[in-house]
Design a protein around this motif. Structure first.
Motif, PDB file in Angstrom:
ATOM      1  N   TYR A  81       0.836  -1.209   0.000  1.00 19.16           N
ATOM      2  CA  TYR A  81       0.000   0.000   0.000  1.00 19.16           C
ATOM      3  C   TYR A  81       0.872   1.260   0.000  1.00 19.16           C
ATOM      4  O   TYR A  81       0.625   2.196  -0.766  1.00 19.16           O
ATOM      5  CB  TYR A  81      -0.919  -0.015   1.212  1.00 19.16           C
ATOM      6  N   TRP A  82       1.896   1.261   0.840  1.00 12.99           N
ATOM      7  CA  TRP A  82       2.806   2.418   0.874  1.00 12.99           C
ATOM      8  C   TRP A  82       3.494   2.615  -0.481  1.00 12.99           C
ATOM      9  O   TRP A  82       3.592   3.725  -0.992  1.00 12.99           O
ATOM     10  CB  TRP A  82       3.863   2.210   1.967  1.00 12.99           C
ATOM     11  N   LYS A  83       3.983   1.504  -1.031  1.00 10.03           N
ATOM     12  CA  LYS A  83       4.727   1.570  -2.288  1.00 10.03           C
ATOM     13  C   LYS A  83       3.865   2.134  -3.415  1.00 10.03           C
ATOM     14  O   LYS A  83       4.258   3.096  -4.097  1.00 10.03           O
ATOM     15  CB  LYS A  83       5.235   0.173  -2.658  1.00 10.03           C
ATOM     16  N   TYR A  84       2.682   1.534  -3.605  1.00  8.12           N
ATOM     17  CA  TYR A  84       1.849   1.951  -4.739  1.00  8.12           C
ATOM     18  C   TYR A  84       1.205   3.320  -4.506  1.00  8.12           C
ATOM     19  O   TYR A  84       0.962   4.065  -5.456  1.00  8.12           O
ATOM     20  CB  TYR A  84       0.800   0.887  -5.037  1.00  8.12           C
ATOM     21  N   SER A  85       0.945   3.664  -3.269  1.00  8.30           N
ATOM     22  CA  SER A  85       0.434   5.003  -2.963  1.00  8.30           C
ATOM     23  C   SER A  85       1.483   6.062  -3.303  1.00  8.30           C
ATOM     24  O   SER A  85       1.162   7.124  -3.858  1.00  8.30           O
ATOM     25  CB  SER A  85       0.043   5.104  -1.487  1.00  8.30           C
ATOM     26  N   LEU A  86       2.745   5.746  -2.959  1.00 10.19           N
ATOM     27  CA  LEU A  86       3.823   6.688  -3.270  1.00 10.19           C
ATOM     28  C   LEU A  86       3.989   6.841  -4.779  1.00 10.19           C
ATOM     29  O   LEU A  86       4.198   7.958  -5.282  1.00 10.19           O
ATOM     30  CB  LEU A  86       5.129   6.200  -2.632  1.00 10.19           C
ATOM     31  N   ILE A  87       3.868   5.735  -5.531  1.00 11.04           N
ATOM     32  CA  ILE A  87       3.970   5.805  -6.989  1.00 11.04           C
ATOM     33  C   ILE A  87       2.863   6.688  -7.557  1.00 11.04           C
ATOM     34  O   ILE A  87       3.095   7.534  -8.430  1.00 11.04           O
ATOM     35  CB  ILE A  87       3.908   4.386  -7.596  1.00 11.04           C
ATOM     36  N   VAL A  88       1.618   6.508  -7.059  1.00 14.85           N
ATOM     37  CA  VAL A  88       0.481   7.315  -7.532  1.00 14.85           C
ATOM     38  C   VAL A  88       0.703   8.787  -7.223  1.00 14.85           C
ATOM     39  O   VAL A  88       0.452   9.672  -8.063  1.00 14.85           O
ATOM     40  CB  VAL A  88      -0.835   6.805  -6.904  1.00 14.85           C
ATOM     41  N   ILE A  89       1.187   9.090  -6.010  1.00 10.20           N
ATOM     42  CA  ILE A  89       1.444  10.481  -5.627  1.00 10.20           C
ATOM     43  C   ILE A  89       2.512  11.100  -6.531  1.00 10.20           C
ATOM     44  O   ILE A  89       2.372  12.240  -7.002  1.00 10.20           O
ATOM     45  CB  ILE A  89       1.867  10.553  -4.141  1.00 10.20           C
ATOM     46  N   ILE A  90       3.582  10.347  -6.778  1.00 13.67           N
ATOM     47  CA  ILE A  90       4.660  10.845  -7.646  1.00 13.67           C
ATOM     48  C   ILE A  90       4.129  11.127  -9.049  1.00 13.67           C
ATOM     49  O   ILE A  90       4.432  12.171  -9.651  1.00 13.67           O
ATOM     50  CB  ILE A  90       5.823   9.833  -7.694  1.00 13.67           C
ATOM     51  N   LEU A  91       3.309  10.200  -9.584  1.00 16.26           N
ATOM     52  CA  LEU A  91       2.772  10.380 -10.936  1.00 16.26           C
ATOM     53  C   LEU A  91       1.842  11.579 -11.015  1.00 16.26           C
ATOM     54  O   LEU A  91       1.930  12.395 -11.953  1.00 16.26           O
ATOM     55  CB  LEU A  91       2.027   9.116 -11.384  1.00 16.26           C
ATOM     56  N   LEU A  92       0.951  11.732 -10.027  1.00 16.49           N
ATOM     57  CA  LEU A  92       0.019  12.868 -10.030  1.00 16.49           C
ATOM     58  C   LEU A  92       0.764  14.192  -9.936  1.00 16.49           C
ATOM     59  O   LEU A  92       0.479  15.137 -10.686  1.00 16.49           O
ATOM     60  CB  LEU A  92      -0.979  12.729  -8.877  1.00 16.49           C
ATOM     61  N   MET A  93       1.722  14.270  -9.016  1.00 16.29           N
ATOM     62  CA  MET A  93       2.491  15.505  -8.864  1.00 16.29           C
ATOM     63  C   MET A  93       3.334  15.768 -10.108  1.00 16.29           C
ATOM     64  O   MET A  93       3.493  16.921 -10.527  1.00 16.29           O
ATOM     65  CB  MET A  93       3.378  15.422  -7.618  1.00 16.29           C
ATOM     66  N   GLY A  94       3.866  14.680 -10.705  1.00  9.60           N
ATOM     67  CA  GLY A  94       4.649  14.844 -11.927  1.00  9.60           C
ATOM     68  C   GLY A  94       3.823  15.420 -13.057  1.00  9.60           C
ATOM     69  O   GLY A  94       4.284  16.299 -13.803  1.00  9.60           O
ATOM     70  N   VAL A  95       2.578  14.928 -13.211  1.00 16.73           N
ATOM     71  CA  VAL A  95       1.693  15.452 -14.266  1.00 16.73           C
ATOM     72  C   VAL A  95       1.388  16.925 -14.024  1.00 16.73           C
ATOM     73  O   VAL A  95       1.413  17.745 -14.960  1.00 16.73           O
ATOM     74  CB  VAL A  95       0.386  14.626 -14.318  1.00 16.73           C
ATOM     75  N   ILE A  96       1.086  17.292 -12.784  1.00 15.05           N
ATOM     76  CA  ILE A  96       0.778  18.692 -12.457  1.00 15.05           C
ATOM     77  C   ILE A  96       1.977  19.593 -12.755  1.00 15.05           C
ATOM     78  O   ILE A  96       1.851  20.652 -13.387  1.00 15.05           O
ATOM     79  CB  ILE A  96       0.361  18.824 -10.980  1.00 15.05           C
ATOM     80  N   ILE A  97       3.154  19.169 -12.302  1.00 18.90           N
ATOM     81  CA  ILE A  97       4.367  19.969 -12.522  1.00 18.90           C
ATOM     82  C   ILE A  97       4.669  20.081 -14.009  1.00 18.90           C
ATOM     83  O   ILE A  97       5.002  21.163 -14.511  1.00 18.90           O
ATOM     84  CB  ILE A  97       5.563  19.346 -11.766  1.00 18.90           C
ATOM     85  N   PHE A  98       4.540  18.977 -14.744  1.00 16.26           N
ATOM     86  CA  PHE A  98       4.833  18.993 -16.185  1.00 16.26           C
ATOM     87  C   PHE A  98       3.907  19.953 -16.919  1.00 16.26           C
ATOM     88  O   PHE A  98       4.340  20.695 -17.815  1.00 16.26           O
ATOM     89  CB  PHE A  98       4.699  17.581 -16.757  1.00 16.26           C
ATOM     90  N   ARG A  99       2.627  19.956 -16.564  1.00 11.14           N
ATOM     91  CA  ARG A  99       1.678  20.865 -17.220  1.00 11.14           C
ATOM     92  C   ARG A  99       2.049  22.323 -16.967  1.00 11.14           C
ATOM     93  O   ARG A  99       1.867  23.176 -17.844  1.00 11.14           O
ATOM     94  CB  ARG A  99       0.256  20.593 -16.719  1.00 11.14           C
ATOM     95  N   GLN A 100       2.566  22.613 -15.792  1.00  9.71           N
ATOM     96  CA  GLN A 100       2.902  23.997 -15.462  1.00  9.71           C
ATOM     97  C   GLN A 100       4.200  24.458 -16.122  1.00  9.71           C
ATOM     98  O   GLN A 100       4.360  25.654 -16.413  1.00  9.71           O
ATOM     99  CB  GLN A 100       3.009  24.164 -13.936  1.00  9.71           C
ATOM    100  N   ILE A 101       5.120  23.522 -16.360  1.00 12.96           N
ATOM    101  CA  ILE A 101       6.405  23.922 -16.952  1.00 12.96           C
ATOM    102  C   ILE A 101       6.425  23.747 -18.466  1.00 12.96           C
ATOM    103  O   ILE A 101       7.449  24.018 -19.095  1.00 12.96           O
ATOM    104  CB  ILE A 101       7.587  23.140 -16.336  1.00 12.96           C
TER     105      ILE A 101
END
Length: 341
Positions: A7-27
Motif C-alpha cells: 500500500y505504501w509503495k503503490y500510494s507513493l507511486i500514484v502520488i509521484i505520478l500525479l504531482m509529476g503530471v501537475i508539474i509537467f503541465r505547469q512547466i
C-alpha cells in the motif's frame, strides 16, 4: 512484502505520478528552454570535466565560464537574428503595402499568363487584415523564445554545477540494468550531439550556397531569402524547395526564363543534393541514424517540443525502438530460448 508495505509503495507511486503530471503541465511553456539546457549540457559536458578535473578549477567558476561561452557562441547570434526579424516586422506593420505589392505583382502576372485572377479584392482585404495578427503571433513567439533562452541559461548553469552527481542520480532511477543503461545514455548522447551540431551546420551551409544562387540569378532580397532557406532545412521532405521553387516560379511568371530555369536547376542539382550529401557525411561521422527516423522524428517532435523537436523528435523515436529492442532481448528472446519441458 506485506499488504501494508505494498500500500505504501503503490500510494507513493500514484502520488509521484500525479504531482509529476501537475508539474509537467505547469512547466510546458518552458519546455524549450529545459530541452535546450539539456542539449548544451551534453555538448559541453566533456569541457566541464576537463576544467574541473584536469585544470582543477572550481565548479562554480567553470560553470560560469562555459555559460558565458554559450552566451557568446549561441545567444548573441540568436539575439541578432531576432533583432533583424523584429525590424522586418516593424517595417511591414508601418508600411504593409511593401509586403502586399509583390503579391499584387505576382497575381497580375498570373492573370496575364493564365487569365485566372488568384487575388480578388476580398482576398486582398483578408490578407491586409491578417498581417497585424501574424505580426502579433510572431512577436508573442519571440517573447516566449526570449523567456525560454533565459530559462535555458539559468538551468544550464545549475546543471553544470550538479554535473556527475546529477548523472549518477538519474542512472540510479532508470529502470534498466547496467548494460541497457549504457545503451540508453549512448543513444541520447549520440543523437543529441549529431542533431545539435549537424542541423545548424546544415542550415548555415545550405543557406550560404542558396544565397550564391540567388545572387547569380538576380533574386530580390537575397539576405531574407537566405535566412528563410536556413530555416526551411528543418522541414521534412520538402526543405529548401519551399523557398527556391517559388522564386524560380516568380522569374518564370515575369518572363525571365534564363533566371527561372537556372535557379530551378541550381536548386535541384546543388542545393537539394548538398542536403543529402551533408546529411550522409554527418550520419557516418556522428550518428548512424536511419533517414526515416530523422524525417518522422521531426514531424512528431515539432508539435510536441517546438523548434527543439528537430533534435528531440528523432531522439524520441530512436529511444522508442531501442526500448522495444530491449524488451525483445530481455523477455521474448529469453522466453524463446527456455528448454523444453
Amino acid at each position: 512484502m506485506n499488504i501494508k508495505e505494498q500500500y505504501w509503495k503503490y500510494s507513493l507511486i500514484v502520488i509521484i505520478l500525479l504531482m509529476g503530471v501537475i508539474i509537467f503541465r505547469q512547466i510546458t511553456p518552458f519546455l524549450g528552454g529545459l530541452l535546450g539546457a539539456l542539449t548544451i549540457y551534453i555538448l559541453v559536458r566533456n569541457q566541464m570535466i576537463h576544467l574541473t578535473e584536469t585544470r582543477k578549477m572550481k565548479r562554480s567558476f567553470s560553470a560560469f565560464l562555459i555559460t558565458l561561452e554559450t552566451v557568446l557562441v549561441f545567444l548573441v547570434p540568436v539575439v541578432l537574428t531576432i533583432w533583424l526579424l523584429v525590424n522586418k516586422l516593424q517595417d511591414i506593420n508601418l508600411a504593409p503595402q511593401t509586403f502586399i505589392a509583390p503579391i499584387q505583382q505576382t497575381a497580375v502576372m498570373i492573370k496575364e499568363k493564365t487569365g485566372y485572377d488568384v487575388l480578388g479584392s476580398d482576398t486582398l482585404s483578408f490578407i491586409v487584415s491578417l498581417l497585424p495578427r501574424i505580426g502579433q503571433a510572431i512577436m508573442g513567439g519571440i517573447s516566449s523564445l526570449a523567456i525560454n533562452l533565459f530559462v535555458m541559461m539559468f538551468v544550464l548553469y545549475f546543471m553544470l554545477i550538479g554535473g556527475q552527481k546529477m548523472e549518477s542520480y538519474i542512472n540510479d532511477i532508470l529502470p534498466f540494468n547496467e548494460t541497457n543503461t549504457k545503451d540508453v545514455i549512448h543513444e541520447i548522447n549520440m543523437i543529441v550531439r549529431s542533431n545539435a551540431i549537424g542541423i545548424p551546420l546544415l542550415a548555415i551551409i545550405q543557406g550560404g550556397v542558396a544565397m550564391i544562387g540567388y545572387l547569380i540569378f538576380g533574386a530580390p532580397n537575397i539576405w531574407l531569402l537566405g535566412f528563410l532557406t536556413c530555416f526551411a532545412t528543418v522541414i521534412p521532405m520538402v526543405g529548401t524547395a519551399l523557398v527556391w521553387v517559388p522564386v524560380a516560379a516568380y522569374f518564370a511568371l515575369n518572363g525571365e526564363w534564363f533566371n527561372a530555369i537556372g535557379l530551378f536547376a541550381y536548386g535541384g542539382l546543388i542545393i537539394s543534393q548538398l542536403d543529402n550529401l551533408i546529411r550522409f557525411i554527418l550520419q557516418k561521422k556522428m550518428a548512424d541514424i536511419h533517414p526515416l527516423i530523422t524525417i518522422f522524428g521531426v514531424v512528431v517532435g515539432l508539435p510536441l517540443f517546438g523548434f527543439m523537436g528537430v533534435i528531440f523528435g528523432p531522439l524520441l523515436l530512436s529511444l522508442f525502438f531501442l526500448f522495444v529492442d530491449m524488451f525483445k532481448k530481455e523477455y521474448l528472446d529469453s522466453r524463446n530460448n527456455l528448454p523444453a519441458e
